[in-house]
Design a protein around this motif. Structure first.
Motif, PDB file in Angstrom:
ATOM      1  N   CYS A 126      29.846  50.263  43.467  1.00  0.00           N
ATOM      2  CA  CYS A 126      29.955  48.854  43.105  1.00  0.00           C
ATOM      3  C   CYS A 126      31.191  48.611  42.246  1.00  0.00           C
ATOM      4  O   CYS A 126      31.960  47.675  42.485  1.00  0.00           O
ATOM      5  N   PHE A 127      31.402  49.473  41.244  1.00  0.00           N
ATOM      6  CA  PHE A 127      32.585  49.300  40.400  1.00  0.00           C
ATOM      7  C   PHE A 127      33.861  49.407  41.230  1.00  0.00           C
ATOM      8  O   PHE A 127      34.777  48.579  41.093  1.00  0.00           O
ATOM      9  N   GLU A 128      33.952  50.426  42.071  1.00  0.00           N
ATOM     10  CA  GLU A 128      35.180  50.625  42.847  1.00  0.00           C
ATOM     11  C   GLU A 128      35.459  49.425  43.754  1.00  0.00           C
ATOM     12  O   GLU A 128      36.612  49.008  43.910  1.00  0.00           O
ATOM     13  N   THR A 129      34.415  48.863  44.345  1.00  0.00           N
ATOM     14  CA  THR A 129      34.590  47.697  45.217  1.00  0.00           C
ATOM     15  C   THR A 129      35.178  46.528  44.449  1.00  0.00           C
ATOM     16  O   THR A 129      36.148  45.884  44.893  1.00  0.00           O
ATOM     17  N   TRP A 130      34.593  46.251  43.280  1.00  0.00           N
ATOM     18  CA  TRP A 130      35.059  45.107  42.508  1.00  0.00           C
ATOM     19  C   TRP A 130      36.397  45.360  41.840  1.00  0.00           C
ATOM     20  O   TRP A 130      37.214  44.444  41.690  1.00  0.00           O
ATOM     21  N   HIS A 131      36.654  46.608  41.473  1.00  0.00           N
ATOM     22  CA  HIS A 131      37.948  46.882  40.853  1.00  0.00           C
ATOM     23  C   HIS A 131      39.081  46.750  41.870  1.00  0.00           C
ATOM     24  O   HIS A 131      40.181  46.300  41.519  1.00  0.00           O
ATOM     25  N   ARG A 132      38.813  47.116  43.117  1.00  0.00           N
ATOM     26  CA  ARG A 132      39.830  46.925  44.153  1.00  0.00           C
ATOM     27  C   ARG A 132      40.121  45.444  44.348  1.00  0.00           C
ATOM     28  O   ARG A 132      41.276  45.057  44.608  1.00  0.00           O
ATOM     29  N   ALA A 133      39.090  44.609  44.198  1.00  0.00           N
ATOM     30  CA  ALA A 133      39.269  43.179  44.414  1.00  0.00           C
ATOM     31  C   ALA A 133      39.901  42.472  43.218  1.00  0.00           C
ATOM     32  O   ALA A 133      40.785  41.614  43.374  1.00  0.00           O
ATOM     33  N   VAL A 134      39.458  42.823  42.004  1.00  0.00           N
ATOM     34  CA  VAL A 134      39.880  42.092  40.803  1.00  0.00           C
ATOM     35  C   VAL A 134      41.020  42.791  40.077  1.00  0.00           C
ATOM     36  O   VAL A 134      41.879  42.132  39.471  1.00  0.00           O
ATOM     37  N   GLY A 135      41.054  44.115  40.151  1.00  0.00           N
ATOM     38  CA  GLY A 135      42.033  44.882  39.394  1.00  0.00           C
ATOM     39  C   GLY A 135      43.481  44.452  39.576  1.00  0.00           C
ATOM     40  O   GLY A 135      44.233  44.393  38.588  1.00  0.00           O
ATOM     41  N   PRO A 136      43.925  44.116  40.790  1.00  0.00           N
ATOM     42  CA  PRO A 136      45.316  43.699  40.952  1.00  0.00           C
ATOM     43  C   PRO A 136      45.649  42.397  40.236  1.00  0.00           C
ATOM     44  O   PRO A 136      46.834  42.067  40.081  1.00  0.00           O
ATOM     45  N   ARG A 139      42.825  43.132  34.263  1.00  0.00           N
ATOM     46  CA  ARG A 139      42.641  44.468  33.705  1.00  0.00           C
ATOM     47  C   ARG A 139      41.205  44.630  33.226  1.00  0.00           C
ATOM     48  O   ARG A 139      40.568  43.658  32.805  1.00  0.00           O
ATOM     49  N   VAL A 140      40.684  45.841  33.283  1.00  0.00           N
ATOM     50  CA  VAL A 140      39.404  46.144  32.664  1.00  0.00           C
ATOM     51  C   VAL A 140      39.603  46.101  31.153  1.00  0.00           C
ATOM     52  O   VAL A 140      40.463  46.794  30.611  1.00  0.00           O
ATOM     53  N   TYR A 141      38.841  45.250  30.473  1.00  0.00           N
ATOM     54  CA  TYR A 141      38.993  45.165  29.023  1.00  0.00           C
ATOM     55  C   TYR A 141      37.724  45.560  28.274  1.00  0.00           C
ATOM     56  O   TYR A 141      37.762  45.753  27.048  1.00  0.00           O
ATOM     57  N   SER A 142      36.601  45.684  28.980  1.00  0.00           N
ATOM     58  CA  SER A 142      35.341  45.972  28.286  1.00  0.00           C
ATOM     59  C   SER A 142      34.413  46.763  29.201  1.00  0.00           C
ATOM     60  O   SER A 142      34.304  46.471  30.400  1.00  0.00           O
ATOM     61  N   VAL A 143      33.742  47.757  28.607  1.00  0.00           N
ATOM     62  CA  VAL A 143      32.697  48.523  29.299  1.00  0.00           C
ATOM     63  C   VAL A 143      31.502  48.572  28.356  1.00  0.00           C
ATOM     64  O   VAL A 143      31.628  49.013  27.206  1.00  0.00           O
ATOM     65  N   GLY A 144      30.348  48.096  28.824  1.00  0.00           N
ATOM     66  CA  GLY A 144      29.172  48.038  27.971  1.00  0.00           C
ATOM     67  C   GLY A 144      27.953  48.655  28.632  1.00  0.00           C
ATOM     68  O   GLY A 144      27.863  48.737  29.863  1.00  0.00           O
ATOM     69  N   ARG A 145      27.017  49.091  27.792  1.00  0.00           N
ATOM     70  CA  ARG A 145      25.747  49.642  28.268  1.00  0.00           C
ATOM     71  C   ARG A 145      24.647  49.125  27.360  1.00  0.00           C
ATOM     72  O   ARG A 145      24.891  48.745  26.213  1.00  0.00           O
ATOM     73  N   ASP A 146      23.414  49.116  27.882  1.00  0.00           N
ATOM     74  CA  ASP A 146      22.290  48.782  27.021  1.00  0.00           C
ATOM     75  C   ASP A 146      21.094  49.659  27.358  1.00  0.00           C
ATOM     76  O   ASP A 146      21.115  50.427  28.330  1.00  0.00           O
ATOM     77  N   SER A 147      20.063  49.531  26.545  1.00  0.00           N
ATOM     78  CA  SER A 147      18.904  50.421  26.666  1.00  0.00           C
ATOM     79  C   SER A 147      18.036  50.098  27.876  1.00  0.00           C
ATOM     80  O   SER A 147      17.088  50.843  28.168  1.00  0.00           O
ATOM     81  N   ARG A 148      18.330  49.034  28.594  1.00  0.00           N
ATOM     82  CA  ARG A 148      17.592  48.721  29.820  1.00  0.00           C
ATOM     83  C   ARG A 148      18.237  49.335  31.054  1.00  0.00           C
ATOM     84  O   ARG A 148      17.707  49.201  32.155  1.00  0.00           O
ATOM     85  N   GLY A 149      19.409  49.955  30.890  1.00  0.00           N
ATOM     86  CA  GLY A 149      20.095  50.552  32.029  1.00  0.00           C
ATOM     87  C   GLY A 149      21.250  49.750  32.564  1.00  0.00           C
ATOM     88  O   GLY A 149      21.855  50.126  33.587  1.00  0.00           O
ATOM     89  N   CYS A 150      21.600  48.648  31.908  1.00  0.00           N
ATOM     90  CA  CYS A 150      22.749  47.844  32.327  1.00  0.00           C
ATOM     91  C   CYS A 150      24.039  48.619  32.096  1.00  0.00           C
ATOM     92  O   CYS A 150      24.208  49.283  31.071  1.00  0.00           O
ATOM     93  N   VAL A 151      24.964  48.537  33.040  1.00  0.00           N
ATOM     94  CA  VAL A 151      26.317  49.069  32.889  1.00  0.00           C
ATOM     95  C   VAL A 151      27.265  47.927  33.245  1.00  0.00           C
ATOM     96  O   VAL A 151      27.506  47.652  34.423  1.00  0.00           O
ATOM     97  N   ARG A 152      27.787  47.258  32.224  1.00  0.00           N
ATOM     98  CA  ARG A 152      28.564  46.029  32.456  1.00  0.00           C
ATOM     99  C   ARG A 152      30.055  46.303  32.279  1.00  0.00           C
ATOM    100  O   ARG A 152      30.502  46.778  31.234  1.00  0.00           O
ATOM    101  N   VAL A 153      30.809  45.971  33.325  1.00  0.00           N
ATOM    102  CA  VAL A 153      32.263  46.110  33.312  1.00  0.00           C
ATOM    103  C   VAL A 153      32.874  44.710  33.377  1.00  0.00           C
ATOM    104  O   VAL A 153      32.444  43.873  34.184  1.00  0.00           O
ATOM    105  N   ALA A 154      33.868  44.469  32.523  1.00  0.00           N
ATOM    106  CA  ALA A 154      34.488  43.143  32.459  1.00  0.00           C
ATOM    107  C   ALA A 154      35.990  43.259  32.674  1.00  0.00           C
ATOM    108  O   ALA A 154      36.639  44.160  32.133  1.00  0.00           O
ATOM    109  N   TRP A 155      36.504  42.325  33.464  1.00  0.00           N
ATOM    110  CA  TRP A 155      37.935  42.222  33.707  1.00  0.00           C
ATOM    111  C   TRP A 155      38.458  40.942  33.066  1.00  0.00           C
ATOM    112  O   TRP A 155      37.832  39.874  33.182  1.00  0.00           O
TER     113      TRP A 155
END
Length: 304
Positions: A126-136, A139-155
């Motif tokens: 999922c990350f690779e798909t979205w990074h190919r689309a948004v990355g150009p 930029r990735v500026y934030s990577v977050g996690r929480d105790s429920r299992g969320c892995v949030r990436v922000a561009w």
């Protein structure tokens, strides 16, 4: 990553006051001590989302008032580490971590890949798909996690990009319209006609996509009755506690924190199936601590 030194001061900490305001009652002190406090820091560490603040308190919708606070726990030349928690009605308790990166570089992308891979291969894909689309276009500026299992990436989207032209085809026209309309309400103008800054984030571990669009342009608005009223009406319109939003803004605006910059720092909306399903505003302040809080020990779980 160097932890920030704590401050000692006889004034009451805004974290404790915000927890009381959120309705935690006798639990406010435990929540305050459990999260801990970050000390004052120099302006060298500031980013657009915090603007020099060492704590961010979130107001969310829909639902009853919930105490969500994030404190700056560590800083180095390239990034900041934030740790936080969310305590809500009916015993909800979520622990949060977030690493925010400044400037362009491979470190942020590497951290996103590590966090996604630690969850499962689907999150990595999922990350690779979205990074190919948004990355150009940003930029990735934030990577977050929480105790429920969320892995949030922000561009963060580059300022010269036509954000509507980029994002609407990616997330769907209906989702874009819903997000833009909501963010226009809290800003008081057509945000899409400005150069942002805009951000897009996703939980790469989620089974179904929900897109989070946000902006720190809200920090540019003058603090005052108009900004406070728009915030309260915006939270209420999405099913949250507008009175709490108003009171929290007053509390953090009125504290003698010694920080520069605005109280209202950033706003975000989650969209899915053509509607806004959540709204979040981040309010900033510098922490002012009472002396010698017992039993507090800062822990960072990021590798490195």
């Amino acid at each position: 990553m160097t932890a920030i030194s704590e401050t000692s001061d006889s004034r009451v900490d805004v974290l404790w006051l915000s927890a009381l305001l959120a309705g935690l009652g006798s639990e406010a002190q435990d929540a305050y001590e459990g999260l801990g406090r970050a000390g004052a820091r120099s302006s060298e560490g500031r980013m657009c989302i915090d603007g020099g603040a060492s704590t961010l308190v979130a107001v969310t919708a829909p639902g009853r008032r919930t105490w969500e606070a994030h404190v700056l726990a560590g800083i180095d030349a390239d990034c900041q580490d934030w740790t936080g928690c969310r305590l809500g009605p009916d015993g909800e308790q979520v622990h949060l971590e977030r690493r925010m990166f400044r400037g362009r570089g491979q470190a942020a992308v590497t951290q996103a890949r590590i966090a996604a891979a630690a969850h499962d291969p689907a999150a990595t894909a999922c990350f690779e798909t979205w990074h190919r689309a948004v990355g150009p276009f940003g930029r990735v500026y934030s990577v977050g996690r929480d105790s429920r299992g969320c892995v949030r990436v922000a561009w963060q989207i580059d300022r010269h990009v036509d954000v509507a032209g980029l994002l609407a085809p990616m997330i769907g026209q209906d989702n874009w319209i819903a997000a833009a309309h909501s963010l226009n309400l809290v800003h008081g103008f057509d945000l899409a006609r400005s150069r942002g800054p805009w951000s897009l984030s996703i939980d790469v571990a989620a089974p179904t996509p929900v897109w989070r669009l946000g902006s720190t342009r809200w920090a540019w608005a003058l603090e005052g009755a108009a900004k406070r009223q728009r915030l309260a009406q915006w939270i209420a319109a999405h099913g949250g506690d507008g009175g709490y939003a108003c009171a929290l803004h007053d509390l953090l605006s009125g504290c003698e924190t010694g920080k520069s910059g605005s109280t209202g720092r950033a706003v975000e909306v989650d969209v899915c199936e053509g509607r806004v399903v959540a709204a979040t505003a981040y309010l900033g302040a510098a922490l002012v601590s009472s002396e010698n809080v017992p039993g507090y020990q800062r822990r960072l779980t990021w590798a490195g």
